[in-house]
Write an enzyme that holds these catalytic residues in place. Sequence first.
Site, PDB file in Angstrom:
ATOM      1  N   LYS A  85      14.823  40.716  -5.392  1.00  8.24           N
ATOM      2  CA  LYS A  85      14.221  42.013  -5.095  1.00  8.24           C
ATOM      3  C   LYS A  85      15.128  43.132  -5.594  1.00  8.24           C
ATOM      4  O   LYS A  85      16.353  43.048  -5.478  1.00  8.24           O
ATOM      5  CB  LYS A  85      14.001  42.147  -3.588  1.00  8.24           C
ATOM      6  CG  LYS A  85      13.310  43.449  -3.169  1.00  8.24           C
ATOM      7  CD  LYS A  85      13.172  43.526  -1.657  1.00  8.24           C
ATOM      8  CE  LYS A  85      12.433  44.784  -1.216  1.00  8.24           C
ATOM      9  NZ  LYS A  85      12.314  44.873   0.252  1.00  8.24           N
ATOM     10  N   SER A 117       7.759  45.448   1.853  1.00  6.51           N
ATOM     11  CA  SER A 117       8.096  46.041   0.576  1.00  6.51           C
ATOM     12  C   SER A 117       8.530  45.026  -0.480  1.00  6.51           C
ATOM     13  O   SER A 117       8.665  45.366  -1.651  1.00  6.51           O
ATOM     14  CB  SER A 117       9.213  47.075   0.775  1.00  6.51           C
ATOM     15  OG  SER A 117      10.389  46.476   1.274  1.00  6.51           O
ATOM     16  N   SER A 170       9.436  43.086   5.818  1.00  6.39           N
ATOM     17  CA  SER A 170       9.259  43.222   4.370  1.00  6.39           C
ATOM     18  C   SER A 170       9.386  41.936   3.585  1.00  6.39           C
ATOM     19  O   SER A 170       9.091  41.907   2.391  1.00  6.39           O
ATOM     20  CB  SER A 170      10.265  44.244   3.814  1.00  6.39           C
ATOM     21  OG  SER A 170       9.987  45.526   4.323  1.00  6.39           O
TER      22      SER A 170
END
Length: 622
Positions: free
Chosen positions: A211, A287, A311
């Site tokens: 990420k 996210s 997330s």
Amino acid sequence: MGFLKDEGVVYKPVDSVDLGPDSKEVYLRANVKAPRMAGFLVKVFAWLLESRIFGGLMLYILKRNNLIHKLVSFAELQESPLFVPLHPHEGHGEEEKCTKSDHLSPVEQVQLATDCLQTSEEMNKINPKLSFQRWTILDYSRRYMSQEVTPVMVAKKFIAAVNESSKPLRPMSFFIDFNPEDILQQATESTHRYERGEQISVLDGVLIAIKDEIDCLPYPTTGGTKWLHKVRPCIEDACCVKRLRSCGAILVGKTNMHELGAGTSGINPHYGTTRNPYDSSRIAGGSSSGSAAVVCAGLCPVALGVDGGGSVRMPAALCGVVGLKPTFGRVPHSGVLPLNWTVGMVGILTGTIEDALIVYGAISGPISSDQSAQVMVCGDITSHSNAEPKVCFPLLKAPECRSDIKLAKYGEWFNDCTDDIRVCCSNALAKLFDVYGWKTIEVTMPEIEVMRLAHYLTIGSECSTSIACHLEKLDMAELGWDARVALSVYGAFNSREYLNAQMIRNRQLQFYMKIFAKADVIVTPTTGVTAYPIKDDALKTGELDYINGAALVRYQIAGNFLGLPAVTVPVGYDKSGLPIGLQFIGKPWSESLLIHVAFAMQALCISDYRRPEIFYDLLSKD
């Protein structure tokens, strides 16, 4: 605005709250008073919030109407504040496990984790015919060992697949950045190691995506923004990335994410909207949107995310993969953007729970004898130290599971979701009882909406504070419109509100530990809704959809706010064929038990897993 002060709730002492099934405590549903906005509307809203004339009044009204004032800001609490959820180790009597000492390397821990898994022959006996199965870490390792395929061959297929997924008609927007030359160089080195019989571990040559909130060379770390990497350069790998690299993993790039992690949809106006491989017209969740989607689509068996408010677990559930968030402090946080330092945690996304166990082995454990949770605000670092227990790995070799597991369930909370999710997750619980004899204990978990608001206030305050020194010099045009709204709201929280939120954190942790005195884990759906449609008006501005957002985070908050480990496992699909996840929340440091429970759940559901609409088979022989 003291003359506008609202009345706050006076909370009774923790010991006076009944947590039993017949409690008189009222379940308060999310009271979201904010319409969906995108396009021109969200621009106007951002301008108004940033206005010196209207902004303060509008923010006051937003906080009042959404019950932040009543439940948090002006509440009266007796508890002391709990600022960092670092837990002492009290021992939880986990049974079957392989235990590591404090001095093993990531490679040695990966080997211990691998030794706890079934052989391919054992797996075939349990699941002789699966309708669909993603390739696992051990699948890649065995193919490389047999030289049927090489890491270079897989890397070339991966690069072609990413390019294919990025075609302009409907780009999947999996990655913010990936470097084919660097990927091929790593793959070549791994291929040579296999040729010499010197592979480092089962992770050698396995593709892992990171990420874009986690430092990983040679890439900048953008946090989903167009500016953050300019003021905070990436100069070395994050600790978790170093550990994966030391195991021989091929790090394939930085996955897309919601800007600053400040949203649940994964819609990013700068780098594109990550789409759900099960239905490319729908969100992947956020996210850690790109990390969930690349695992779902078969591009990587593993990806790392950061879980500050569900997330990792939320997009994992929406994309039909496993998402594991360890206990706060279990994985070193160094090299992760300091956006949410008391609620955020590096998490793991994989196709199976077995793969999650292997990667958990690679990245878990302290940097030194003292576990440090680092906090950085505009260059200043402070540390909180706490002795951390040994990392334990559950034996996942046999279909027989423990028969004495007790699952705590709060019925009103559990059922506060769509009918499809409620029925699917209830059926999954029934299977656990029918097959393993696991009992569900009905409990009451009070003030859940209060905790959601306190967490929102906490994560918002921490995010805005961590980048405040940069925002003063930033051209606001570099921010997405939905991020501008989020930062305006975050900046409206004051010190009293933050302190009250931390008192609520302490209060909630006491409730949860009382529940854990009666049960091994807490069980909930992972999300309140499945993946919802992406609307065209949101693509360039982002969107504000707090109603869907509240439904997506409904069951996530305790893992972050209280620092508890949690895992989501796919258990079925809704009527539209969209994945549904079931979540297990554990006691501090009980990852071994959680993984055992998740493995048992996966074993009952894996035969019904479905192939996504968008899927790439990187180990096929074509």
